[in-house]
Scaffold this motif. Structure first.
Motif, PDB file in Angstrom:
ATOM      1  N   PRO A  90      27.083  29.554  48.110  1.00  0.00           N
ATOM      2  CA  PRO A  90      28.335  30.136  47.609  1.00  0.00           C
ATOM      3  C   PRO A  90      28.628  31.529  48.146  1.00  0.00           C
ATOM      4  O   PRO A  90      29.581  32.170  47.695  1.00  0.00           O
ATOM      5  CB  PRO A  90      28.110  30.159  46.097  1.00  0.00           C
ATOM      6  CG  PRO A  90      26.626  30.319  45.942  1.00  0.00           C
ATOM      7  CD  PRO A  90      26.021  29.562  47.090  1.00  0.00           C
ATOM      8  N   LEU A  91      27.822  32.003  49.095  1.00  0.00           N
ATOM      9  CA  LEU A  91      28.044  33.338  49.630  1.00  0.00           C
ATOM     10  C   LEU A  91      29.380  33.407  50.355  1.00  0.00           C
ATOM     11  O   LEU A  91      29.738  32.498  51.117  1.00  0.00           O
ATOM     12  CB  LEU A  91      26.914  33.713  50.583  1.00  0.00           C
ATOM     13  CG  LEU A  91      25.506  33.796  49.970  1.00  0.00           C
ATOM     14  CD1 LEU A  91      24.481  34.069  51.059  1.00  0.00           C
ATOM     15  CD2 LEU A  91      25.462  34.878  48.908  1.00  0.00           C
ATOM     16  N   ALA A  92      30.122  34.524  50.153  1.00  0.00           N
ATOM     17  CA  ALA A  92      31.450  34.650  50.766  1.00  0.00           C
ATOM     18  C   ALA A  92      31.357  34.926  52.259  1.00  0.00           C
ATOM     19  O   ALA A  92      32.108  34.389  53.054  1.00  0.00           O
ATOM     20  CB  ALA A  92      32.230  35.767  50.081  1.00  0.00           C
ATOM     21  N   MET A  93      30.444  35.789  52.664  1.00  0.00           N
ATOM     22  CA  MET A  93      30.225  36.122  54.073  1.00  0.00           C
ATOM     23  C   MET A  93      31.506  36.593  54.771  1.00  0.00           C
ATOM     24  O   MET A  93      31.829  36.166  55.878  1.00  0.00           O
ATOM     25  CB  MET A  93      29.621  34.926  54.831  1.00  0.00           C
ATOM     26  CG  MET A  93      28.228  34.567  54.375  1.00  0.00           C
ATOM     27  SD  MET A  93      27.447  33.272  55.386  1.00  0.00           S
ATOM     28  CE  MET A  93      28.466  31.871  54.985  1.00  0.00           C
ATOM     29  N   GLY A  94      32.260  37.445  54.101  1.00  0.00           N
ATOM     30  CA  GLY A  94      33.451  38.026  54.714  1.00  0.00           C
ATOM     31  C   GLY A  94      34.720  37.291  54.327  1.00  0.00           C
ATOM     32  O   GLY A  94      34.689  36.162  53.833  1.00  0.00           O
ATOM     33  N   PRO A  95      35.865  37.922  54.570  1.00  0.00           N
ATOM     34  CA  PRO A  95      37.148  37.321  54.148  1.00  0.00           C
ATOM     35  C   PRO A  95      37.506  36.040  54.889  1.00  0.00           C
ATOM     36  O   PRO A  95      38.289  35.233  54.386  1.00  0.00           O
ATOM     37  CB  PRO A  95      38.159  38.438  54.449  1.00  0.00           C
ATOM     38  CG  PRO A  95      37.511  39.274  55.517  1.00  0.00           C
ATOM     39  CD  PRO A  95      36.054  39.237  55.219  1.00  0.00           C
ATOM     40  N   TRP A  96      36.956  35.837  56.093  1.00  0.00           N
ATOM     41  CA  TRP A  96      37.309  34.659  56.870  1.00  0.00           C
ATOM     42  C   TRP A  96      36.370  33.483  56.626  1.00  0.00           C
ATOM     43  O   TRP A  96      36.628  32.376  57.079  1.00  0.00           O
ATOM     44  CB  TRP A  96      37.306  34.998  58.369  1.00  0.00           C
ATOM     45  CG  TRP A  96      38.325  36.021  58.760  1.00  0.00           C
ATOM     46  CD1 TRP A  96      38.129  37.352  58.942  1.00  0.00           C
ATOM     47  CD2 TRP A  96      39.718  35.784  58.978  1.00  0.00           C
ATOM     48  NE1 TRP A  96      39.302  37.989  59.262  1.00  0.00           N
ATOM     49  CE2 TRP A  96      40.304  37.031  59.303  1.00  0.00           C
ATOM     50  CE3 TRP A  96      40.531  34.643  58.932  1.00  0.00           C
ATOM     51  CZ2 TRP A  96      41.657  37.170  59.574  1.00  0.00           C
ATOM     52  CZ3 TRP A  96      41.882  34.781  59.207  1.00  0.00           C
ATOM     53  CH2 TRP A  96      42.430  36.028  59.521  1.00  0.00           C
ATOM     54  N   LEU A  97      35.260  33.745  55.915  1.00  0.00           N
ATOM     55  CA  LEU A  97      34.266  32.694  55.702  1.00  0.00           C
ATOM     56  C   LEU A  97      33.955  32.507  54.214  1.00  0.00           C
ATOM     57  O   LEU A  97      32.802  32.392  53.817  1.00  0.00           O
ATOM     58  CB  LEU A  97      32.985  33.016  56.472  1.00  0.00           C
ATOM     59  CG  LEU A  97      33.063  32.891  58.001  1.00  0.00           C
ATOM     60  CD1 LEU A  97      31.792  33.427  58.639  1.00  0.00           C
ATOM     61  CD2 LEU A  97      33.299  31.444  58.423  1.00  0.00           C
TER      62      LEU A  97
END
Length: 420
Positions: A90-97
């Motif tokens: 569930p990690l977002a890893m930035g706005p594009w991912l």
């Protein structure tokens, strides 16, 4: 997008990876639909990621030692697993991912297919030579890269059926190819194939149950992710054990090969009768570290010894002469028949004295070691100093001229020239 069709394609991809890929796109699989509502086990994920990092370090260390290419392919598989685990978390890893982004789905599809593709070359290099037929070995190489041409099928809404069918066909072919390679290697007694079959068995069981739910029961397998990642962890650990076993055997084989090569080199450079170096060995020594002088030694009237006492006694005389010449500071070699060569290193002023001492020692050693002879054995010697830049052939020719002069002047003596 046709979710059922994409689920089948993705799951076939899991099998086509030879039971060694992580998971297909979450939105493209029916089993992953239930996974969106479950909580992610951070501890389990962290353990699995740590296991993958350990595997990368493990592969890197062994690659520096043995330079085996299958370690590179296994590292590529491990990196693909690592990327998939991150993408399915569930990690977002930035706005594009973000977890529900299209870019995240692209990421999942690409690394899923990469984990499938690199498994063919990995297996090709990993299994022992001769345990897989040449045709299958060739097909395990670069042809699996064709699978990447069908990756967009997992992302296209209303994907053309022919395109999806091509993908399924390639993935099934990959599955059959990997299974055939492992089965063939098992039949031919491959230890590596045993480890790999065991490593893939867990994922195979999870995947089989999931397919049963999807195709027969018509509902997703809710425990798919919970069981998949432990199965992947088992695959990583068993593959690591298999790699360790393979590397240990490779290292042992290389050590045995080096020992055999060294033994063959010694045989090729050693005279079998006397145990002294032969002409080839003394020439290599001359070229590697030029001596200050060289001598040729020939046993006097040796033919008479063979004629009166037999060749077995003659061999004993040659052996005794070799022991005598080999006991000094000069490098002694038998260069043919009853002829020996000596390379002198060290102070040039002591060469003549040492040469005469060794020449006289031959008679004493032969008398002691072959007492049945009715007359003493003497030797003639031609000795020359070596000038700077003198070749081995030129030095031997000069020594031979002096040896001939010693024979002509009555034998049992040294003829010495200061320079060659």
């Amino acid at each position: 997008m046709d979710g059922g069709r994409m689920a089948l394609g993705a799951r076939i991809g899991l099998a086509g990876a030879g039971l060694f890929a992580a998971a297909a796109p979450a939105r493209a699989q029916s089993s992953f639909a239930s996974a969106t509502s479950m909580s992610w086990d951070g501890v389990l994920t962290g353990i699995f990621l740590g296991l993958l990092l350990f595997s990368l370090v493990y592969n890197g260390v062994f690659y520096r030692l043995l330079r085996e290419r299958f370690l590179i392919w296994q590292s590529a598989r491990t990196l693909s697993y690592f990327a998939l685990v991150l993408a399915l978390s569930p990690l977002a890893m930035g706005p594009w991912l973000t977890p529900d982004s299209f870019a995240r789905q692209v990421w999942i599809c690409i690394f899923f297919d990469l984990s499938v593709v690199v498994s063919g070359p990995f297996l090709r290099r990993y299994l022992e030579p001769g345990t897989v037929g040449p045709r299958i070995r060739r097909l395990l190489g670069w042809p699996p890269m064709l699978i990447l041409a069908t990756t967009p099928a997992m992302l296209i809404t209303d994907c053309p059926p022919a395109y999806m069918a091509l993908r399924n066909m390639l993935l099934l072919a990959m599955l059959g190819l990997c299974a055939a390679a492992v089965i063939m290697a098992l039949r031919r007694g491959s230890r590596t194939a045993r480890y790999q079959a065991a490593a893939w068995s867990g994922i195979g069981a999870v995947y089989g149950v999931s397919l049963f739910h999807d195709i027969v029961l018509g509902r997703p397998f809710d425990a798919f992710l919970f069981l998949l990642f432990p199965a992947l962890g088992l695959e990583v650990m068993l593959t690591a054990l298999g790699i360790l076993d393979r590397l240990v055997r490779l290292r042992r084989e290389r050590q045995e090969a080096r020992a055999q090569a060294e033994a063959m080199r010694i045989i090729a450079h050693t005279d079998p009768l006397t145990g002294l170096p032969n002409r080839r060995a003394i020439e290599e020594s001359f070229n590697g570290d030029p001596p200050v002088a060289i001598a040729l030694v020939d046993l006097d009237h040796f033919k008479a010894i063979n004629d009166h006492h037999g060749h077995d006694v003659g061999d004993r005389v040659i052996f005794a002469a070799g022991v005598a010449l080999g006991s000094g500071t000069a490098l002694a070699a038998r260069v043919g028949g009853e002829e020996f060569a000596l390379l002198f290193r060290g102070p040039a002023v002591a060469v003549a004295t040492e040469a005469e001492r060794l020449r006289q020692r031959i008679g004493a050693y032969v008398q002691q070691m072959v007492p049945l002879l009715d007359r003493p054995v003497t030797a003639s010697m031609g000795l020359v100093h070596i000038g700077r830049g003198t070749s081995f052939g030129a030095a031997m020719k000069s020594a031979d001229i002096n040896l001939y002069a010693a024979k002509e002047s009555g034998r049992d003596r040294v003829v010495f020239i200061e320079a060659a």
